[in-house]
Design an enzyme around this catalytic site. Structure first.
Site, short mmCIF file in Angstrom:
data_model
loop_
_atom_site.label_atom_id
_atom_site.label_comp_id
_atom_site.label_asym_id
_atom_site.label_seq_id
_atom_site.Cartn_x
_atom_site.Cartn_y
_atom_site.Cartn_z
CE1 TYR A 289 15.36 27.58 46.26
CE2 TYR A 289 17.11 29.42 45.51
CZ TYR A 289 16.68 27.92 45.93
OH TYR A 289 17.66 27.07 45.60
NE ARG B 1 29.66 33.90 41.05
CZ ARG B 1 30.09 33.46 42.03
NH1 ARG B 1 30.96 34.22 42.69
NH2 ARG B 1 29.40 32.33 42.53
NE ARG C 119 21.45 24.61 39.70
CZ ARG C 119 22.66 23.90 39.92
NH1 ARG C 119 22.96 22.73 40.51
NH2 ARG C 119 23.98 24.45 40.07
CG PHE D 76 32.70 35.15 59.44
CD1 PHE D 76 32.84 33.98 58.59
CD2 PHE D 76 31.58 35.23 59.92
CE1 PHE D 76 32.03 33.16 58.35
CE2 PHE D 76 30.61 34.33 59.67
CZ PHE D 76 30.88 33.29 58.95
#
Lengths: 501, 442
Positions: free
Chosen positions: A190, A237, A247, A316
């Site tokens: 997933y 978290r 969910r 980044f």
């Protein structure tokens, strides 16, 4: 409270945080101004559609917006579009108000919609926070279609892979009533679909931009690890928020483990049980089990960051990873994780951003957080030793890749400084000795053109001192021989050829 | 092994802790094995009892058993106050073994050295085999082991004998009498809540069956004498060697879970509705362990033992087995006190399942290393006064506060060694056997 007021309050409550934030504000504020005229060719600010995309980036991303905008050249715009495409797809996937029969076809043809000029979607539920992005999605389509094919094709291909994976999982949950991810393999898969593929896409875009190595885009495992590390951390978290919205992303294989059972409670059967105060300890053991699973991606993340060349790309990629390990430290052994949404403090985040400049520092930041995680671990925790081993892997990574006994020169142009008190400096000393020896051998080989070469080759004597002795012995022998010969001849001449005989 | 014929093994010290595990491993794969030891403890294999310092008794054992490969594990345990014994057994004994081996035309000698020989009390951080032994050894045990290793390596290539030395670090497991004994004593005294130092020091442990496995690998791969490197020629690697160096070595995941990372080229099917030919190809890749989309880049620093610079410095290639040393560990170092706490916690589950003693609930008392030295000096003085050695010594303080882990990349690449049992599983196995032996109740 306004931001200046809260900053002022911080001065009295947490002066250290205050200092960090001030430093951040004045010395480290992001600098690139995308609206400046000289940036227009790469930022696309002169187009209405792209301006709207930049606005959407700010609206939809909590943490990525700042680092994306700092990327060099047109990479900022390319990755902004990539982000918005995936955000649009994610908004449809997440939306529990869209029934499965409607959701399936929209998801599975999203890669076509996303290049169809004028396509928009207004079927999101009213509570969906990124609803507006889909309502005005035509601006994203327009900008995506403007991208050169080497970028556009990657984005569309990743989108197609992701949408099908998402649709598979959504369909299973909607039709079978199995709301949980079963195995670790399932949660890996997933997370691969929703985040690992983002990593793959980014690596390929970075390679396509020429700012990173051309082979980076082929490093699929490393790219996925980067995504999985972030995604799993967020999933941990967001426990409370996700659970309340029904969910569920935590893998059953971990949270239903019998070994986590405290006081004969037995394994958990539903995710909601974990926020019941009486189950706190058992819930914390589950959390540790998850943290161990996330930490197994950490060495790969460090490996990936080490391969980057461009500073803006490095920032980044690195900043979200550091935020993730800080978040893992925050949630670990923290009962609040089950009660509310917790976040790392602003000042901590700012401090981390300022420190995230090179792979060595990142690795040692990881190590520091690993130690902070480790020190909180309870010997009664069934994952106790596994946590220590995971932290050990990070420590080992640091020492094997950036050994601590070598410090970076303080001024450019200087060589690295070796700590003479570290045992490893003995190896350096031996190496230096050996290098001198090798130089000497080479010099001798050249000077004598073969003679010494054979002696060296025979492998008996390689030190120059002994080689000299050989030469001397040879010379002494030769001298004795010549002398002997001379004497012999003289004797012959004197004795045999004298006129008396 | 010549033309695939199997070796006949003699395990010297085969009645001991590690020796016995090596015998078991050899028996498990159907090899012919005998034991030479000063005592006989097991009766399932031929055992020649004798003194290791007597070359004739070893010769006789070699001759009778038809040994082609000696695995020499014998040594007095660490921590005795008998320097002469260490020297006699480890140095003279090993020399006698070598002499007997050469006299009997034995082809292979695998010697159990110790990681301790590079330890001088200071931190050992990711040490590799290039690290020289300190000028002054830590103690008589390590001094004699270092000398013995030197003797073994010097014998490599003499009269057809090939030798190799393995240096395991912190061997533990079922049958261990050192690690477990010490930890059990602390547990028994209810002192498990004391900690010296800040516990950020990683420490290597090696589960005994992994170490035994490494010995078998070393014996199998000890097949030919590599040439000396020509210092005048540029470094050139054979295809096999290049392959050895380029393989990606993942962290050891025995304890933390081994799961393949899914990618778009190799992933499980998941809840897929329709398998297309493309998706079944990708699924197949996921379950095919040899599948690799692209090799992972191997990045080495110039400080790396197997970097090109390091390889071109070496007098003999470290990519061979004969004449080499290898660190052997579990490659899962953990913080020192974590290992001990895990052991105590596992003990607690057996000895005190109700948790009545609440040993592990006690408030942890941490004192810094410097204070530890002061206490240890006092304790040693007290022990000296009473004429009874005290358990709490300065050596133990240094031991428990120091970093000690080794880089086993060479063993992984050259021997093909991969730990088979994780650190955690190893402790569980050790404790379950201790339990069966009925450790004294409190």
């Amino acid at each position: 409270m306004s931001s200046s007021e809260s900053l002022l309050k911080l001065l009295f409550t947490r002066p250290g945080d205050f200092r960090t934030l001030i430093q951040f504000k004045f010395f480290h504020e992001f600098k690139r101004d995308l609206s400046a005229i000289h940036e227009h060719p790469t930022s696309g600010w002169d187009r209405r559609s792209m301006r709207r995309c930049w606005e959407f980036l700010d609206m939809t991303s909590r943490s990525f917006s700042a680092v994306i905008k700092e990327l060099d050249g047109d990479l900022a715009r390319v990755i902004c579009i990539f982000y918005l495409v995936l955000r649009g797809l994610d908004t449809i996937e997440d939306d529990m108000t869209i029934p499965d029969p409607v959701k399936q076809p929209v998801l599975r043809s999203f890669h076509k919609h996303t290049v169809t000029p004028g396509w928009t979607f207004d079927g999101s539920g009213p509570g969906e926070k990124d609803r507006q992005l889909l309502v005005e999605y035509d601006v994203v389509v327009e900008e995506l279609n403007r991208l050169p094919p080497q970028y556009r094709d990657v984005i569309v291909e990743i989108c197609e892979k992701m949408e099908n994976g998402m649709a598979d999982f959504a369909h299973k949950a909607a039709t079978t009533g199995e709301i949980y991810l079963e195995k670790i393999e399932d949660w890996d898969l997933y997370c691969h679909y929703v985040a690992g593929l983002v990593g793959e896409g980014l690596s390929r875009l970075l390679s396509a931009s020429g700012k990173e190595q051309p082979w980076l885009g082929d490093q699929l495992e490393l790219s996925n690890s980067m995504g999985l590390f972030l995604q799993k951390t967020n999933i941990i978290r967001d426990y409370r928020e996700d659970t309340e919205q029904r969910r569920y992303f935590w893998p059953k294989e971990i949270w239903t483990r019998e070994e986590y059972s405290v006081n004969g409670h037995g394994a958990f059967k539903e995710m909601e049980e974990m926020y019941v105060p009486e189950n706190e300890k058992q819930a914390l053991w589950v959390l540790s089990g998850l943290v161990v699973d996330v930490l197994r991606h950490a060495p790969d993340c460090l490996d990936y960051l080490r391969l980057l060349k461009n500073q803006s790309v490095f920032n980044f990629c690195a900043i979200p990873q550091v935020m993730a390990i800080a978040t893992l430290n925050l949630v670990f052994m923290n009962p609040q994780t089950f009660q509310r949404n917790i976040k790392i403090r602003k000042a901590e985040a700012a401090g981390l951003i300022m420190k995230s400049t090179n792979p060595r520092d990142i690795a040692y930041l990881f190590r520091d957080y690993a130690r902070r995680i480790h020190v909180k671990c309870d010997p009664k925790d069934p994952s106790f030793l596994k946590v220590a081993i995971s932290c050990g892997h990070i420590e080992m990574w640091c020492e094997l890749n950036y050994p601590s006994f070598v410090s970076v020169p303080s001024q450019p142009g200087q060589g690295p400084v070796i700590d003479p008190n570290d045992r490893r400096s003995a190896v350096i000393a031996l190496d230096e000795k050996r290098d001198k020896e090798l130089l000497e051998i080479q010099r001798l080989a050249k000077a004598t053109d073969g003679k010494v070469k054979d002696i060296v080759r025979s492998g008996v004597k390689t030190t120059t001192k002994e080689t000299h002795w050989d030469l001397i012995a040879f010379m002494v022998f030769a001298m004795v021989a010549v002398l002997g010969l001379g004497l012999g001849i003289s004797w012959l001449v004197i004795n045999k050829l004298s006129p008396d005989s | 092994m010549a033309s695939g014929s199997k070796d006949v093994y003699l395990v010297i010290g085969g009645s001991g802790f590690l020796g016995r595990h090596i015998v078991n491993a050899l028996l498990a794969r159907g090899d012919s094995v005998s034991v030479f030891d000063i005592v006989q403890r097991y009766h399932d294999v031929p055992c020649y009892t004798g003194d290791i310092t007597e070359q004739d008794s070893i010769s006789e054992a070699l001759n009778k058993s038809g040994t082609t490969c000696i695995i020499h594990t014998a040594s007095p345990p660490h921590g005795l106050d008998d320097d002469v014994l260490y020297w006699k057994v480890n140095v003279e004994g090993t020399s006698a073994v070598i002499a007997a081996a050469i006299a009997n035309k034995v082809q292979k000698l695998v010697f159990t050295s110790s990681a301790g020989i590079v330890f001088d009390g200071s931190n050992i951080i990711g040490a590799d085999e290039r690290l020289p032994a300190p000028r002054k050894a830590m103690d008589a045990y390590n001094e004699s082991k270092a000398k013995a290793e030197e003797v073994v390596l010097a014998a490599n290539g003499k009269s057809g004998l090939l030798t190799v030395a393995l240096r395991p670090a912190g061997i533990y497991g079922p049958g261990d009498r050192q690690v477990m004994q010490g930890l059990y004593e602390v547990y028994n005294r209810g002192q498990t809540h004391f900690q010296i130092g800040d516990n950020t020091n990683l420490f290597d442990w090696s589960y005994v069956e992994n170490v035994a496995y490494a010995h078998l690998l070393a014996a199998d791969k000890l097949v030919h004498l590599g040439p000396e490197r020509d210092p005048l020629e540029p470094l050139s690697l054979s295809a096999e060697e290049a392959d050895m160096l380029d393989r990606y070595l993942p962290p050891i995941r025995l304890s933390t879970g081994n799961h393949r990372i899914p990618t778009s080229e190799a992933r499980p099917p998941g809840p897929v509705l329709r398998q297309s030919p493309e998706s079944s190809r990708v699924t197949q890749n996921f379950y095919d362990h040899s599948f690799q989309h692209q090799p992972r880049p191997i990045v080495r620093t110039k400080f790396d033992a197997l970097s090109e610079t390091a390889l071109s410095r070496a007098k003999t290639s470290p990519l061979q087995v004969a004449g080499q040393v290898f660190f052997i560990t579990n490659c899962e170092p953990v913080y020192f006190w974590d290992f001990t706490r895990y052991v105590w916690n596992e003990l607690d589950k057996i000895v005190d399942p109700e948790g009545k003693e609440q040993r592990l609930e006690k408030r942890r008392i941490v004192f810094p290393q410097s204070l530890g030295y002061v206490f240890a000096s006092l304790a040693e003085f007290w022990g000296w006064l009473r004429g009874k050695p005290h358990m709490f010594t300065r050596f133990r303080v240094a031991y428990s506060c120091g970093v000690r882990w080794h880089n086993i990349e060479k063993a992984r690449r050259v021997l093909g060694y991969e730990p088979q049992v994780g650190v955690e599983e190893g402790i569980k196995r050790m404790i379950s056997v201790c339990h069966k032996l009925h450790l004294p109740r409190l």
